[in-house]
Design a protein around this motif. Structure first.
Motif, short mmCIF file in Angstrom:
data_model
loop_
_atom_site.label_atom_id
_atom_site.label_comp_id
_atom_site.label_asym_id
_atom_site.label_seq_id
_atom_site.Cartn_x
_atom_site.Cartn_y
_atom_site.Cartn_z
N LEU A 224 49.28 65.28 77.22
CA LEU A 224 50.04 64.62 76.13
C LEU A 224 50.63 63.31 76.63
O LEU A 224 50.54 62.29 75.94
CB LEU A 224 51.13 65.54 75.60
N ALA A 225 51.18 63.31 77.82
CA ALA A 225 51.74 62.08 78.39
C ALA A 225 50.65 61.02 78.54
O ALA A 225 50.88 59.84 78.23
CB ALA A 225 52.41 62.37 79.72
N ALA A 226 49.47 61.42 78.99
CA ALA A 226 48.36 60.47 79.15
C ALA A 226 47.93 59.90 77.80
O ALA A 226 47.67 58.70 77.67
CB ALA A 226 47.18 61.16 79.83
N LEU A 227 47.87 60.76 76.79
CA LEU A 227 47.49 60.30 75.45
C LEU A 227 48.54 59.33 74.91
O LEU A 227 48.19 58.30 74.31
CB LEU A 227 47.33 61.50 74.51
N MET A 228 49.79 59.63 75.13
CA MET A 228 50.86 58.75 74.67
C MET A 228 50.80 57.40 75.37
O MET A 228 50.99 56.36 74.73
CB MET A 228 52.22 59.42 74.86
N ARG A 229 50.54 57.41 76.67
CA ARG A 229 50.40 56.13 77.39
C ARG A 229 49.24 55.32 76.83
O ARG A 229 49.31 54.10 76.70
CB ARG A 229 50.19 56.37 78.88
N ARG A 230 48.17 55.99 76.46
CA ARG A 230 46.97 55.32 75.97
C ARG A 230 47.19 54.69 74.59
O ARG A 230 46.70 53.60 74.32
CB ARG A 230 45.82 56.31 75.92
N TYR A 231 47.91 55.37 73.70
CA TYR A 231 47.95 54.94 72.30
C TYR A 231 49.33 54.57 71.75
O TYR A 231 49.43 54.18 70.60
CB TYR A 231 47.34 56.02 71.40
#
Length: 120
Positions: free
Chosen positions: A32-39
């Motif tokens: 989730l943290a990676a997805l948030m950083r991405r978008y």
């Protein structure tokens, strides 16, 4: 044999977003943290373009991320994950815009708004 989550539907086998969505649906917070950083920037810009206010756009993004996290298991993969996320953010921003307009349309009788401050 375990059933595959609904998110596997239309995405390519090597789709990193699909993999992140599957991991998030399984409870992986780092995904989730990676997805948030991405978008996050894209979601913020979407909300900011609709609302015209930095602070309210930040709040809309937070609510959009919460909504996406709760619904990620229902993501079917019919569209790109980024499209799905942007739509959630846009809907959140549009809802806030409608709410703002309803508040702006209130006509206070006798100019006595002080009794009603803090009410929605």
């Amino acid at each position: 044999m375990q059933a595959q989550p609904a998110i596997a539907a239309a995405a390519a086998p090597d789709d990193p977003d699909r993999e992140l969505a599957e991991r998030i649906a399984a409870g992986d917070r780092s995904a989730l943290a990676a997805l948030m950083r991405r978008y996050n920037r894209k979601l913020y810009r979407t909300a900011r373009s609709i609302l015209g206010d930095d602070a309210e756009a930040e709040d809309a993004c937070q609510d959009a991320w919460l909504h996406a996290w709760r619904a990620i298991g229902d993501f079917r993969g019919d569209a790109a994950l980024s499209t799905w996320l942007v739509r959630i953010a846009a809907n959140e921003a549009l809802g806030r815009l409608r709410k703002r307009k309803r508040r702006a349309d209130v006509i206070w009788l006798n100019g006595d708004r002080s009794r009603h401050d803090g009410e929605e």
